[in-house]
Design an enzyme around this catalytic site. Structure first.
Site, PDB file in Angstrom:
ATOM      1  N   CYS A  53      40.999  33.261  48.978  1.00 10.90           N
ATOM      2  CA  CYS A  53      42.130  34.066  48.513  1.00 10.90           C
ATOM      3  C   CYS A  53      41.940  34.563  47.077  1.00 10.90           C
ATOM      4  O   CYS A  53      41.015  34.178  46.371  1.00 10.90           O
ATOM      5  CB  CYS A  53      43.413  33.254  48.617  1.00 10.90           C
ATOM      6  SG  CYS A  53      43.469  31.873  47.449  1.00 10.90           S
ATOM      7  N   ALA A  56      41.871  31.948  44.371  1.00  7.21           N
ATOM      8  CA  ALA A  56      40.566  31.275  44.297  1.00  7.21           C
ATOM      9  C   ALA A  56      39.602  32.072  43.421  1.00  7.21           C
ATOM     10  O   ALA A  56      38.862  31.508  42.609  1.00  7.21           O
ATOM     11  CB  ALA A  56      39.976  31.089  45.697  1.00  7.21           C
ATOM     12  N   ARG A  87      33.844  23.574  42.863  1.00  3.97           N
ATOM     13  CA  ARG A  87      32.884  24.664  42.808  1.00  3.97           C
ATOM     14  C   ARG A  87      31.575  24.301  42.116  1.00  3.97           C
ATOM     15  O   ARG A  87      30.671  25.086  42.029  1.00  3.97           O
ATOM     16  CB  ARG A  87      33.527  25.890  42.157  1.00  3.97           C
ATOM     17  CG  ARG A  87      32.732  27.135  42.370  1.00  3.97           C
ATOM     18  CD  ARG A  87      33.606  28.352  42.228  1.00  3.97           C
ATOM     19  NE  ARG A  87      32.858  29.494  41.758  1.00  3.97           N
ATOM     20  CZ  ARG A  87      32.694  29.801  40.493  1.00  3.97           C
ATOM     21  NH1 ARG A  87      33.230  29.065  39.537  1.00  3.97           N
ATOM     22  NH2 ARG A  87      32.003  30.867  40.163  1.00  3.97           N
ATOM     23  N   HIS A 186      38.960  38.286  40.891  1.00  4.34           N
ATOM     24  CA  HIS A 186      37.971  38.562  39.833  1.00  4.34           C
ATOM     25  C   HIS A 186      38.498  39.655  38.912  1.00  4.34           C
ATOM     26  O   HIS A 186      38.446  39.547  37.690  1.00  4.34           O
ATOM     27  CB  HIS A 186      36.656  39.079  40.426  1.00  4.34           C
ATOM     28  CG  HIS A 186      36.001  38.165  41.404  1.00  4.34           C
ATOM     29  ND1 HIS A 186      35.220  38.637  42.426  1.00  4.34           N
ATOM     30  CD2 HIS A 186      35.987  36.815  41.500  1.00  4.34           C
ATOM     31  CE1 HIS A 186      34.756  37.616  43.125  1.00  4.34           C
ATOM     32  NE2 HIS A 186      35.208  36.499  42.593  1.00  4.34           N
TER      33      HIS A 186
END
Ligand code: CFM
Ligand code: HCA
Length: 533
Positions: A53, A56, A87, A186
């Site tokens: 998503c 994330a 991560r 991002h």
């Protein structure tokens, strides 16, 4: 290969088949152009996507690796737990020891906060984090319910920044549903870091050849290996976005003289904004693969154009390449001619083809989870990208040259000279041109198609993420996680390449897979049959 495409689509209802068809491409030879693929569009409801998503992409991917910012998640605890150290972005806390990465900061939203609003709770959480740690920065992340109930996280952050005085507090409207994938997150992260943090501190690291490394997240220590190589070459890395980074690195990024972009998908927005506002040119680099690493170092050397630097880079490459070549020679007789499939994120499905090529292995199918057409076909398609309702939903910020800090790093003549000698600025050709004709390129692959591909091609290795790992292994194919590296790494740079060769050799040559039979293969009566009414 077109028969394979038909086979993949055969089971779908006609409407789904039509939609998926545009995301599946057989890489055919086209005169002077790259075939077009559909990307960055909504996943079809009902298919089991590999995507994540928007939250994330913002909280986990871009902001997660910075050690000395307190990242507070405004939302239910599940979202925080998901983003807590999953991560594998490593960090070196340095002498000040400020490292908040091991913590999970959350407002732990409850039903009553959804009904009555969560702003008060968020304010209290920011105050508590400040009182405990006195960090330089606090970032606030919206999860889905925040957007639904309308808490104003930006107003709360402004108020708290004012109140605290010496702590930069800002927020991200990165609700999970905000875009079609991580990619929207991002972009949202890039915008806010640029708006609130980049360029706020002029005292940067000193150095003769100063670069930023954009889109390198220090997964499995990749960034450490790249920094080691850069340092040997005499190149100063001012800021990494965002592997092993700190608040001050972002704040001083405007002091670098070149931006080097590793992962184009996640950070190209910052590269463009740094150029527009401060005059820092950018180039695409890739430190995955020993040859790619050497090529990228030479490109940096050519940009600065200094003979002393270029000589030093050549000496480092010569020295580092010797053990890499030895490792390659050792495994290649066993890896040569084997096949790989890569379905990962928004850049690794391309970059890792270099490493497999160094092993003599062929990538027969690859795709991204959430990249855009430019990552497949090259940046020349950007002006023609369709702006749909989903992409319009993500803010495009207006940036202009800074009246004080803008400074062209090279004269127009110098830039032109470099370009005439074949040096490409702000250029990325994407994945498709590097792939063999007849290979398959598939965007947003789903579980059904992944299993079909494995059944048809029986590749020697399949690369993807944790959700894919065990379903692929149950088909008797070794599966390598190219996100977390299966708890290994680094794979970047020279030492990383040698690590990767040895590991892939072990995986594709292990006989354990051929011994393994699923229960339904030995006892056919256990296999289920679908009955359509
Ligand atoms: Fe860039 Fe990444 Fe990737 Fe990415 Fe990611 Fe990642 Fe990835 Mo997982 S920023 S696009 S959103 S290289 S987290 S470090 S491994 S999907 S291919
Ligand atoms: C993310 C992070 C992820 C997930 C990896 C995986 C990562 O997209 O939220 O699916 O195995 O690299 O950790 O991409």
């Amino acid at each position: 290969a077109s028969a394979v495409k038909e086979e993949l689509l055969k089971k779908y209802p006609p409407k789904v088949a039509r939609k998926r068809a545009a995301s599946i491409l057989v890489n055919e030879a086209l005169e002077n152009s790259t075939p077009e693929i559909q990307a960055n569009v909504r996943t079809i409801p009902g298919v089991i996507t590999m995507r994540g998503c928007t939250y994330a992409g913002c909280k986990g991917v871009i902001m997660g690796p910075t050690r000395d910012i307190v990242n507070i998640v405004h939302g239910p605890i599940g979202c925080s737990f998901y983003a807590w150290l999953t991560r594998r972005n490593q960090t070196d806390p340095g002498p000040d020891g400020q490292n908040y990465m091991p913590y999970a900061f959350s407002t732990d939203m409850q039903d009553s906060d959804i009904i009555f609003g969560g702003e008060k709770k968020l304010k209290a959480a920011i105050q508590e984090a400040y009182d405990l740690f006195h960090p330089k920065g606090i970032c606030v992340f919206a999860t889905c319910p925040v957007g639904l109930i309308g808490d104003d996280i930006h107003a709360v952050s402004r108020e708290m920044k004012e109140k605290l005085g010496d702590c930069n507090v800002f927020a991200f409207s990165c609700e999970g549903y905000k875009g079609v994938s991580q990619s929207a997150g991002h972009h949202i992260a890039n915008n806010q870091v640029f708006r609130h943090l980049v360029g706020t501190e002029d005292r940067a690291k000193e150095g003769e050849y100063k670069i930023n490394l954009l889109g390198e997240y220090n997964i499995g220590g990749d960034g450490f290996e790249i920094d080691r190589v850069l340092k040997r070459c005499g190149i100063t890395n001012i800021a990494t976005f965002s592997g092993n980074s700190s608040y001050d690195q972002f704040a001083t990024a405007h002091k670098a003289d070149l931006s080097c972009v590793m992962c184009h998908r996640s950070i190209n927005y910052v590269a463009d904004m740094l150029e527009t506002k401060y005059g820092i040119p950018w180039i695409k680099v890739n430190f995955i693969g020993a040859e790619a690493t050497a090529k990228s170092l030479r490109k940096i050397g050519q940009y600065f154009g200094d003979k002393a630097l270029q000589d030093r880079i050549e000496a480092v490459i010569a020295e580092e390449m010797a053990p890499v070549k030895a490792a390659q020679a050792e495994v290649r007789p066993r890896t040569q001619g084997k096949t790989a499939m890569l379905f990962v994120g928004g850049s690794r499905a391309h970059h890792y083809q270099e490493l497999f090529a160094e092993l003599g292995m062929k990538t027969i199918a690859a795709g991204y989870e959430f990249a855009h057409r430019d990552d497949y076909e090259g940046r020349q398609v950007i002006p023609n990208l369709k702006v749909d309702a989903d992409s319009r939903n993500i803010e495009e910020i207006e940036v202009s040259a800074d009246p004080v800090a803008y400074k062209p790093r090279k004269s127009a003549g110098e830039m032109q000279g470099l370009e005439e000698s074949g040096f490409a600025f702000k250029d990325y050709d994407g994945m498709i041109p590097d792939m063999d004709k007849g290979s398959l390129v598939i965007d947003d692959l789903n579980q059904y198609e992944a299993e079909k591909l494995v059944e048809i091609f029986k590749p020697d290795i399949f690369c993807a993420g944790i959700k894919e790992k065990y379903s692929i292994q149950k088909l008797g194919i070794p599966m390598k996680q190219l996100h977390s590296y299966d708890y290994g790494g680094p794979y970047a740079g020279f030492k990383g390449a040698a690590n990767f060769y040895r590991e892939i050799d072990r995986m594709v040559n292990s006989r354990v897979w051929s011994y393994m039979k699923a229960p339904w293969q030995e006892n056919p009566e256990l296999s289920a049959t679908y009955v359509w009414e």
